[in-house]
Motif scaffolding. Sequence first.
Motif, short mmCIF file in Angstrom:
data_model
loop_
_atom_site.label_atom_id
_atom_site.label_comp_id
_atom_site.label_asym_id
_atom_site.label_seq_id
_atom_site.Cartn_x
_atom_site.Cartn_y
_atom_site.Cartn_z
N LEU A 4 -0.45 8.27 -10.39
CA LEU A 4 -1.85 8.64 -10.89
C LEU A 4 -2.54 9.39 -9.90
CD1 LEU A 4 -2.51 4.47 -11.04
CD2 LEU A 4 -2.11 6.15 -13.01
N THR A 5 -2.35 9.90 -8.98
CA THR A 5 -2.96 10.65 -7.89
C THR A 5 -1.82 11.18 -6.92
OG1 THR A 5 -4.71 11.12 -6.64
CG2 THR A 5 -3.48 9.03 -6.26
N PRO A 6 -1.95 12.83 -6.91
CA PRO A 6 -0.85 13.25 -5.91
C PRO A 6 -0.99 12.62 -4.55
CG PRO A 6 -2.62 14.88 -6.62
CD PRO A 6 -2.85 13.51 -7.26
N SER A 7 0.40 12.09 -3.98
CA SER A 7 0.22 11.47 -2.92
C SER A 7 1.54 11.63 -2.23
CB SER A 7 -0.08 9.90 -3.19
OG SER A 7 -1.24 9.69 -3.79
N GLU A 8 1.57 11.49 -0.86
CA GLU A 8 2.77 11.58 0.05
C GLU A 8 2.85 10.06 0.73
OE1 GLU A 8 5.45 14.51 3.15
OE2 GLU A 8 3.18 14.75 2.74
N LYS A 46 -3.82 16.21 -2.58
CA LYS A 46 -2.80 15.50 -1.83
C LYS A 46 -3.20 14.47 -1.12
CE LYS A 46 1.94 15.81 -1.12
NZ LYS A 46 3.16 16.67 -0.73
N SER A 47 -3.06 13.19 -1.39
CA SER A 47 -3.48 12.03 -0.35
C SER A 47 -2.34 11.67 0.37
CB SER A 47 -3.99 10.75 -1.23
OG SER A 47 -5.18 11.17 -2.04
N ILE A 48 -2.34 10.89 1.41
CA ILE A 48 -1.22 10.23 2.06
C ILE A 48 -1.52 8.71 1.78
CG2 ILE A 48 -0.42 9.71 4.32
CD1 ILE A 48 -1.25 12.43 5.30
N ILE A 49 -0.36 7.94 1.76
CA ILE A 49 -0.28 6.65 1.49
C ILE A 49 0.70 6.14 2.82
CG2 ILE A 49 0.33 4.62 0.33
CD1 ILE A 49 0.04 6.16 -2.20
N TYR A 50 -0.10 5.50 3.69
CA TYR A 50 0.97 5.01 5.01
C TYR A 50 1.07 3.51 4.67
CZ TYR A 50 2.21 4.25 10.09
OH TYR A 50 2.77 4.15 11.05
N ILE A 51 2.30 3.16 4.63
CA ILE A 51 2.52 1.76 4.37
C ILE A 51 3.02 1.10 5.88
CG2 ILE A 51 4.12 0.18 3.67
CD1 ILE A 51 4.65 2.36 1.30
N MET A 53 -7.31 12.02 0.91
CA MET A 53 -7.75 10.79 1.01
C MET A 53 -6.65 10.13 1.83
SD MET A 53 -9.36 8.27 -1.96
CE MET A 53 -10.66 9.42 -1.84
N LEU A 54 -6.96 8.96 2.47
CA LEU A 54 -5.98 8.24 3.42
C LEU A 54 -5.94 6.82 2.81
CD1 LEU A 54 -3.89 7.86 5.27
CD2 LEU A 54 -5.88 7.55 7.17
N PHE A 55 -4.95 6.42 2.17
CA PHE A 55 -4.65 5.05 2.07
C PHE A 55 -3.65 4.25 3.12
CE2 PHE A 55 -5.33 7.25 -2.05
CZ PHE A 55 -6.07 6.43 -2.67
N ILE A 56 -4.26 3.08 3.47
CA ILE A 56 -3.36 2.46 4.49
C ILE A 56 -3.07 1.03 3.77
CG2 ILE A 56 -3.29 1.20 6.87
CD1 ILE A 56 -3.63 4.00 7.05
N PHE A 57 -1.77 1.08 3.49
CA PHE A 57 -1.51 -0.30 2.67
C PHE A 57 -0.71 -1.21 3.94
CE2 PHE A 57 -0.52 1.24 -1.85
CZ PHE A 57 -1.70 1.86 -1.90
N MET A 58 -1.21 -2.40 4.05
CA MET A 58 -0.65 -3.15 5.06
C MET A 58 -0.31 -4.69 4.84
SD MET A 58 -4.47 -3.06 7.03
CE MET A 58 -5.76 -3.28 6.43
#
Length: 154
Positions: free
Chosen positions: A23-27, A64-69, A1-6
């Motif tokens: 809460l969830t495996p993330s990089e 594993k998800s990615i959170i891109y800020i 899953m890909l999260f874009i936090f902007m």
Amino acid sequence: MLFIFMGPSCTGKSTVAEELSKLTPSEIFSGKDYLRLAKNENEAWKVFNENLSKASEDKDISNKSIIYIVSEKESLSKIEGINNSITVKFASDLDFIKERFAKRMRGNLPSAVEKMIERQVASFDDVESILYVDTTDKNPAEIANTILDYIIKC
């Protein structure tokens, strides 16, 4: 899953990303963190962009998800072609953002920095997202749970 936090600086993106990663495996990647993926910027972006695309296709929250800020609106144009991401726009009261930023600067907020913050906040006004979060009066863990609840319901 890909999260874009902007959103503008000091709106809680990194803090919520840390909470979500509990809460969830993330990089988590912020700004130009992707540079660590290769020896030069173009190659690093290519590798990172491929990783973002792969993450956007994986809908299993247990993987594993990615959170891109993203704090600079201009950076959003680099990821326009990536579909299926969970975009979350962060905002906060302008005075609250200035207060947070002043703390980072040991209590002093020069006029030039204050104007920069105002421009940055205004630059995100027309940015659309799947979720919108006002962090002025919300707990970061509560926001992370709200995001996770949204994912589970979809």
